[in-house]
Each structure stands twice: as structure tokens, then as C-alpha cells.
Scaffold this active site. Structure first.
Site, PDB file in Angstrom:
ATOM      1  N   ASP A 121      -1.986   1.353   7.933  1.00  0.00           N
ATOM      2  CA  ASP A 121      -1.885   1.223   9.099  1.00  0.00           C
ATOM      3  C   ASP A 121      -2.315   2.092   9.976  1.00  0.00           C
ATOM      4  O   ASP A 121      -1.442   2.659   9.749  1.00  0.00           O
ATOM      5  CB  ASP A 121      -1.878  -0.330   9.097  1.00  0.00           C
ATOM      6  CG  ASP A 121      -2.678  -1.246   8.390  1.00  0.00           C
ATOM      7  OD1 ASP A 121      -3.827  -1.802   8.496  1.00  0.00           O
ATOM      8  OD2 ASP A 121      -1.703  -2.098   7.124  1.00  0.00           O
ATOM      9  N   ASP A 122      -2.518   1.877  10.920  1.00  0.00           N
ATOM     10  CA  ASP A 122      -1.962   2.343  12.064  1.00  0.00           C
ATOM     11  C   ASP A 122      -2.309   3.257  12.174  1.00  0.00           C
ATOM     12  O   ASP A 122      -3.791   4.175  12.174  1.00  0.00           O
ATOM     13  CB  ASP A 122      -0.388   2.123  12.509  1.00  0.00           C
ATOM     14  CG  ASP A 122       0.517   0.598  12.905  1.00  0.00           C
ATOM     15  OD1 ASP A 122      -0.650  -0.159  12.867  1.00  0.00           O
ATOM     16  OD2 ASP A 122       1.110  -0.127  12.986  1.00  0.00           O
ATOM     17  N   SER A 123      -2.046   4.673  12.741  1.00  0.00           N
ATOM     18  CA  SER A 123      -1.925   6.250  12.639  1.00  0.00           C
ATOM     19  C   SER A 123      -1.901   6.608  11.750  1.00  0.00           C
ATOM     20  O   SER A 123      -1.551   7.771  11.128  1.00  0.00           O
ATOM     21  CB  SER A 123      -0.724   7.012  13.331  1.00  0.00           C
ATOM     22  OG  SER A 123       0.150   6.688  12.892  1.00  0.00           O
ATOM     23  N   TRP A 124      -2.752   5.938  10.250  1.00  0.00           N
ATOM     24  CA  TRP A 124      -2.822   6.291   8.847  1.00  0.00           C
ATOM     25  C   TRP A 124      -4.320   7.323   8.234  1.00  0.00           C
ATOM     26  O   TRP A 124      -4.086   8.005   7.696  1.00  0.00           O
ATOM     27  CB  TRP A 124      -2.690   5.083   7.965  1.00  0.00           C
ATOM     28  CG  TRP A 124      -4.069   4.666   7.860  1.00  0.00           C
ATOM     29  CD1 TRP A 124      -4.644   3.884   9.197  1.00  0.00           C
ATOM     30  CD2 TRP A 124      -5.994   5.386   7.208  1.00  0.00           C
ATOM     31  NE1 TRP A 124      -6.658   3.659   8.110  1.00  0.00           N
ATOM     32  CE2 TRP A 124      -6.868   4.261   7.559  1.00  0.00           C
ATOM     33  CE3 TRP A 124      -5.586   5.449   5.791  1.00  0.00           C
ATOM     34  CZ2 TRP A 124      -7.866   4.388   6.703  1.00  0.00           C
ATOM     35  CZ3 TRP A 124      -7.047   5.956   4.744  1.00  0.00           C
ATOM     36  CH2 TRP A 124      -7.849   5.197   5.799  1.00  0.00           C
TER      37      TRP A 124
END
Length: 722
Positions: free
Chosen positions: A318-321
């Protein structure tokens, strides 16, 4: 929960918190944690670090470097932005670049290399204005257009630095933090890479007690553009978008490697951007490949450092994936030891479970925050985190029964649970339940029913199980509802794209599902121009298999029917060119097992029977909403829409069985729609679950013998069979 033995330790990650050592260690014991982690905004004290647990340490590679970022502003991450269209009322027009944007997130990049990529468009004619027709005025950040056409619409596409990392920005505003805004640096630059390699090495030296480094995640966040107007705070959000990976330097590197120039319009796309829900063009696919290769190549160098210090490396999905792409063939090159997925729903469990990595871990909801993602109270007055946890768990659990997961855990501020003892009791219960389910998978897969399912869309296996983000972000798409229902059903499921069909993928499945609106990535858009696709699918059904179409399946204009598979479905949709044609009358012929108890298909205007031979299983106001059409030895099923619920999941199961010519009443299916089961054949263990908030009696037949149990609300029964 009936079971042979209680497993009370292992497979659980607890969020610790300095200042609450007693609570941390008490709950670590109660919840059977073998690992303690920090979270965004918390730290672990020496007492916790030295308590004998494994230690997860969370790092976000691209933030928490503000001193270096401020000294290297040109190395911040960037994006293309586009102004809202403005109508000219004379031959000159002034456009304010930052009007409508959240100025705490963006800063105009008006450097010489960035200005090279700025573009001004006449959106009335969709023509690019020559640079001689506009000028930039940095003192007030406006662009002045001259010699233009009055009453035409104009936009400016420009490059902007992102000056507040989006996940930190969200956590900051949600939790009312009062601290410095964190910037994000871009490792596409050699200087940033050198800095991060040194930083990673120093970090590992300073964190001797860390056993697992949790990367959150790699370098680039999913796109999340904020606006200045609170009535429309989130201007654009797309979990699988690559818009936040762009910069002048990256564009130059791309040009050198691919031999052509990408423009602002390649990203802006008339202000629509290239959302994941629409089919990608070649330029987008090339850019995704370029970024993925970079993220893997440089990411591996950082992971190698972690491994050199004897630590494991896990990645947060998730996030900065963006650029990590766990379902891409390149993913294994990273060398990650584990993957962690934040989950609300069953499809996210399957998304995590299917990745090729040693350890699969789920971060459960609710997070230990005062409020949830939607702003509703959670761990505060008015919140009911225990009920939230139960509702999330029943979605997660049904998927856990189908595919193994190695670990679960929580995140956030542990001290918030102190006022909610029933929550701590419930987490203890489901932690033990999880460990038992995990053990069952060690002996092999649960029993599956015969039809093998393929979900067909443009992305195929790259977007297995997901669309773009969580369920609450994609609920308007039929396919996410289908995926959620499928996540806990006893079928083998795979995700294929149109090229896979031409490579023989249909030989390995019995039912193909195509669901979504016309032109979307989920139905396929222009992919339906390929006559070989039509030929192969038509033969597939004719020879005894099934095609299930939902909403506007296979839709593409320019042919004799809108639905390219209308000859298999027995229905089509009229866009107006058949308004004067006759329509076949019909009589509804319901099948009890295929009736929707709630949230049934919603009628679409102008659906008609192509030859009058389709059986209308359900109609609404004279419009077919569910039909069955015999085609050769196979069958086509049409559904006007689909919405997931516990009851509807059972209906979808029956629709699939019906389409494949299988019996509704067979072993391994409970007689109560509020309950489901999984049978682990090797160990002869039957698991029955109650997906409702009331007591349910449920029966299921296995190997000729029927088992009946009363299952309490939300609960699980595990039965060893003789």
C-alpha cells in the site's frame, strides 16, 4: 470455537508504544504476539526492544529526510497538474496555475527543464497552442494566453513539486499532529540514490535489535491530489496510478531508453488522467515498464543492504507501492522476504496470498486511530471498534479459508485500546482463530468445486483480485463486488487478459466472467476488436463451457451488436439505433436458487433479447436483468449488475454452478446462506463459519454424511471428521 487444540502463540504482530510498556507486553502475551512493531508516530522503548520479541521497524524511504530535501529541492518528487478549463471571452486570457489546488501539497516547478514540458491546450478543438501564444509570469504564478479564440476553453498542464508526502499529510490532518510537514525525495536522481544507500547502511547499524525492516513501501505513492475546496478535497485518487512518478529527469531517461518523447498530455489525457479503470495505451504501458524496472533495480540495492546486516525485508503493499507490482514477473528480483497488506475485505486477503514471497501478512482493521478512513469515530466516544473488527473479520475470514496467510497484526496507537476491553478480548479470540486456520492449510488446499473460473479484463494477472484500491474506493464497479464474493467461494479463480486467451488460457478454465461498463479496462474496450478473441470465446462456450457477462460485457461500438458476445448471451443493448425495431416479448422464468434475496440486479435501459430464445430469469419493469442462453453445449449468463452481500455471494455461487451445468445441491455447500464452510480433505477437518450477527443453524454434507451445527453470531466451528 470447537477444535482439537488451542494455539495461542505466534503469527501475530503487535504495535508497541513507548510510555505504555506494561500495556504493550501484557497484550503481546494475551494476543500471542511473537513480533512487536512501531507505527507512524510511535517509537519502541528499550524495555520493549529487550523483551524477547522479534522487532519490526517501519521505514518510509522517501520521507523523514527534510534537511536533505530542503537542500535539494530539485530532487523532490513531482507530478503533472492541469488547471480547470477556463472559457476565454476575448483574445487574451490569464490562468492562475494553483487555483483550486492544495498549496500545502504542491509547489510550481518553473525551472527551465520543467518548462520544456508545460503545455497549453485549446480544449474546444483539442489542439496544442504554440509556445509563442503564451507566457509564464512567476511573480503571481499565472500563464497569459494571447491571440486565442474567444469562447473556447483552455487549460495549462504544468509540472509541480510535491512538498508534503501524502500519507503523512493524511495522518497529520486526521490525527491533528503538530509537527513539520515531511517532504518526499525522488531516487530517480543519482544524488538521491547515493544519499539513500548511505542512509540505509547507517540505519541498519543504528537498529541492531530490528529483525525485520518493513519498507513502506518503496519510492512512489499512488496518486492523491488534494484540492483547496473542502467540498472537493480529493481531486484525483487512483491507487494504481503512476502519475506521481514523473519528473523532467525521468522523462529524459525514458526518452533515451525508449527512443521517443512523452509529453504532459500523455499523463494529463484531456484532464481525465489515465485512470486504472480505463485500458492503458502503449505510452502508459511503456512508462509503467520503465518505472517498474527502475524501482526493482534500485530497490534491490537497498534490500541487499538490509540482508547484509542479517535482517529480513518485508514490503507494505500500500502507500508508496507504485512500481513495485507484486504480480509482475520482476517482483521476485527484489528479494523481499515478506509482504504485508492492509485489509478491509476478502479480495485483499487473496491479493496478498497470491504474491510469490515467503511470508504473507495482513494488517487488520480497524487501525488503532481515533477515527477511521471515512472520518467515523473508532477509538473515541461514539466508536464501536469491536463491532468494526467483527464486521471486517467475517469478510477477511472467508477468504482466509480459501488460501493461506502466514501472519496477521494491527497498527496504530496501542494505548487507545485501554478504554475498550471488549476489543482486546475479541482480538485475542480472532488471533487464536487465525492460528488454527493457518495450521489447517499446512496439510493442503481445501476442497474446491468443479468449475474453474477466469475473470477476464485488460490488466489480467497484473491486477489479480483488485481494481484500484480498497472496496470503499471502488464500490461503484461491478467487478470489485464479484471479486469480493469470489474471494470466499470454493472455486479456483484466475485473472486473465485478452492476450492470454490467444495464448490458450481458455483450455484451463470452465467459466469466464467479464464485468463492467463499456470502454473500461474491466470489460476490455478496444480489445474486443480482435476477431480471434471472439472466435475462441465463442467456440469455448459452444463446446460446453460458460460465459457470464455483467453490466455491459464485451461492449464495443461499430459492429452489428453492441455486445460482441451477444450471440452467446442472447441479449444486447440498444444505444438508440434500434429504437424503431421490434422487441421480443418474454415471460419471467425464475429459478429459486438464482433469486437475489437483496440488492438484486438493477435494470439497464434498452436491454433486449436478440432472438427471443434467452430464458429471462429475472426482469424489472419489463426489462431483462438476468438471463440464461443455451449456446451449443454451453451457456451464456447475463446480469445487469451485481452487488456483493453475504446472501448474494451464495447466489453468485449458484449462478456459476448453473452456468457450468453443475448441481446446486452438492457436497461442500452449507444449507444456510448466512454460513459457509471449507473442508480440508487431507486432515479431514471441516470449518463452518457464521457471517451474520445472529445465531445460525447450518448443515453441510461431506463424504455422504451430513453435519449440523448451531454457530453463534460471527463465530467459527472447527470439526474433526472421522
Amino acid at each position: 470455537m470447537e477444535q482439537q487444540k488451542e494455539i495461542t502463540k505466534g503469527g501475530f504482530t503487535l504495535p508497541g508504544e513507548a510510555g505504555f510498556e506494561k500495556l504493550t507486553l501484557e497484550l503481546a502475551n494475551r494476543w500471542g504476539a511473537d513480533v512487536i512493531r512501531d507505527s507512524d508516530g510511535t517509537e519502541l522503548s528499550d524495555d520493549i526492544l529487550n523483551a524477547g520479541y522479534g522487532i519490526y521497524s517501519t521505514i518510509c524511504l522517501i520521507r523523514d529526510h527534510n534537511a536533505w530535501a530542503k537542500a535539494n529541492i530539485d530532487k523532490l518528487q513531482q507530478t503533472f497538474l492541469v488547471t480547470s478549463p477556463v472559457v476565454a471571452n476575448s483574445e487574451t486570457l490569464t490562468i492562475d496555475l494553483m487555483e483550486g489546488f492544495f498549496k500545502e501539497q504542491f509547489l510550481v516547478n518553473d525551472s527551465e527543464e520543467a518548462l520544456e514540458y508545460w503545455q497549453v491546450y485549446d480544449r474546444t478543438t483539442e489542439t496544442l497552442l504554440q509556445k509563442e501564444s503564451w507566457s509564464y509570469h512567476p511573480q503571481n504564478q499565472t500563464v497569459v494566453l494571447t491571440g486565442i479564440c474567444p469562447w473556447h476553453k483552455y487549460t495549462v498542464s504544468f509540472m509541480a513539486y510535491r512538498i508534503w508526502e501524502e500519507i503523512s499529510m493524511y495522518n497529520h490532518t486526521t490525527n491533528n499532529w503538530n509537527k513539520e510537514h515531511l517532504m518526499q525525495i525522488d531516487p530517480i536522481h543519482k544524488e538521491t540514490q547515493e544519499y539513500l544507500l548511505t542512509w540505509m547502511d547507517d540505519w541498519c547499524k543504528k537498529h541492531e535489535q530490528t529483525t525485520v525492516v518493513r519498507f513502506t513501501s518503496m519510492f512512489y505513492n499512488f496518486v492523491w491530489m488534494w484540492g483547496s475546496n473542502e467540498k472537493n478535497r480529493y481531486l484525483f485518487s487512483d491507487w494504481a496510478s503512476y502519475d506521481f512518478t514523473v519528473s523532467p529527469h525521468a522523462l529524459k531517461l525514458f526518452e533515451e531508453e525508449y527512443g521517443y518523447v512523452l509529453t504532459a498530455e500523455d499523463f494529463i489525457h484531456q484532464g481525465k488522467f489515465h485512470v486504472t479503470h480505463m485500458p492503458a495505451d502503449k505510452h502508459k504501458l511503456d512508462w509503467m515498464e520503465f518505472i517498474n524496472n527502475f524501482v526493482v533495480d534500485f530497490g534491490k540495492k537497498l534490500i541487499d543492504i538490509v540482508h547484509n546486516y542479517g535482517k529480513l525485508a518485508y514490503v507494505f503493499y500500500d502507500d508508496s507501492w507504485v512500481g513495485v507490482e507484486p504480480y509482475h514477473k520482476n517482483f521476485e528480483k527484489f528479494g523481499f522476504d515478506g509482504l504485508i497488506k492492509c485489509v478491509f475485505s476478502g479480495f485483499e486477503v487473496r491479493l496478498c496470498a497470491g504474491v510469490k514471497v515467503n511470508t504473507h501478512e495482513l494488517r487488520l482493521h480497524p487501525y488503532l486511530f481515533p477515527v477511521g478512513l471515512g472520518g467515523a469515530p473508532t477509538f473515541m466516544e461514539g466508536g464501536n471498534p469491536t463491532l468494526d473488527a467483527k464486521n471486517y473479520w467475517i469478510s477477511v475470514r472467508r477468504a482466509l479459508l480459501r488460501e493461506p496467510i502466514d501472519r496477521i497484526g494491527l497498527g496504530g496507537y496501542l494505548h487507545l485500546v485501554e478504554d475498550f476491553p471488549d476489543f482486546t478480548d475479541y482480538i485475542e479470540k480472532i488471533a487464536n482463530e487465525f492460528r488454527r486456520i493457518k495450521e489447517l492449510h499446512n496439510a493442503g488446499k481445501p476442497m474446491a468445486l468443479k468449475p474453474r473460473i477466469a475473470v477476464l479484463h485488460s490488466w489480467g494477472s497484473l491486477r489479480s483480485w483488485t481494481l484500484s484500491g480498497h472496496f470503499h474506493e471502488t464500490y461503484m464497479h461491478d467487478l470489485i463486488h464479484i471479486n469480493e464474493s469470489l474471494s470466499g467461494l470454493p472455486f479456483d479463480v484466475k485473472f486473465i487478459n485478452f492476450e492470454d486467451i490467444n495464448q490458450g488460457a481458455l483450455e484451463e478454465v470452465d467459466v469466464v466472467i467479464n464485468a463492467g461498463i463499456m470502454g473500461s479496462a474491466w470489460t476490455g474496450g478496444q480489445a474486443w476488436e480482435d476477431q480471434e478473441i471472439i472466435e475462441r470465446l465463442t467456440r469455448f462456450v459452444y463446446e460446453g463451457k460458460a460465459f457470464i457477462g455483467v453490466n455491459e460485457p464485451s461492449a464495443l461500438t461499430g459492429y452489428d451488436t453492441l455486445y460482441r458476445m451477444a450471440h452467446v448471451l442472447g441479449v444486447d443493448m440498444d444505444l438508440g439505433d434500434r429504437v424503431s425495431h421490434g422487441r421480443y416479448s418474454f415471460t419471467e422464468e425464475p429459478v429459486e436458487e438464482l433469486e437475489f434475496a437483496e440488492c438484486g440486479p438493477k435494470a439497464k435501459r434498452n436491454i433486449y433479447l436478440t432472438d427471443g430464445l434467452a430464458k429471462v430469469l429475472k426482469e424489472e419493469n419489463g426489462i431483462p436483468v438476468m438471463t440464461s442462453y443455451e449456446f451449443g453445449r454451453g451457456r451464456g449468463i447475463y446480469l445487469a449488475s451485481y452487488e456483493h452481500s453475504i446472501k448474494n455471494a451464495r447466489t453468485l455461487l449458484n449462478i456459476i454452478l448453473y452456468a457450468a451445468g453443475e448441481s446446486f445441491h452438492q457436497e461442500g455447500i452449507t444449507n444456510n446462506v448466512y454460513t459457509e464452510c471449507a473442508y480440508y480433505e487431507k486432515d479431514k477437518i471441516l470449518v463452518m463459519i457464521n457471517n451474520s450477527n445472529t445465531l445460525q443453524e447450518s448443515s453441510v454434507t461431506i463424504k455422504g454424511r451430513t453435519y449440523t451445527k448451531d454457530i453463534p453470531a460471527f463465530d467459527t466451528v472447527i470439526l474433526p471428521l472421522e
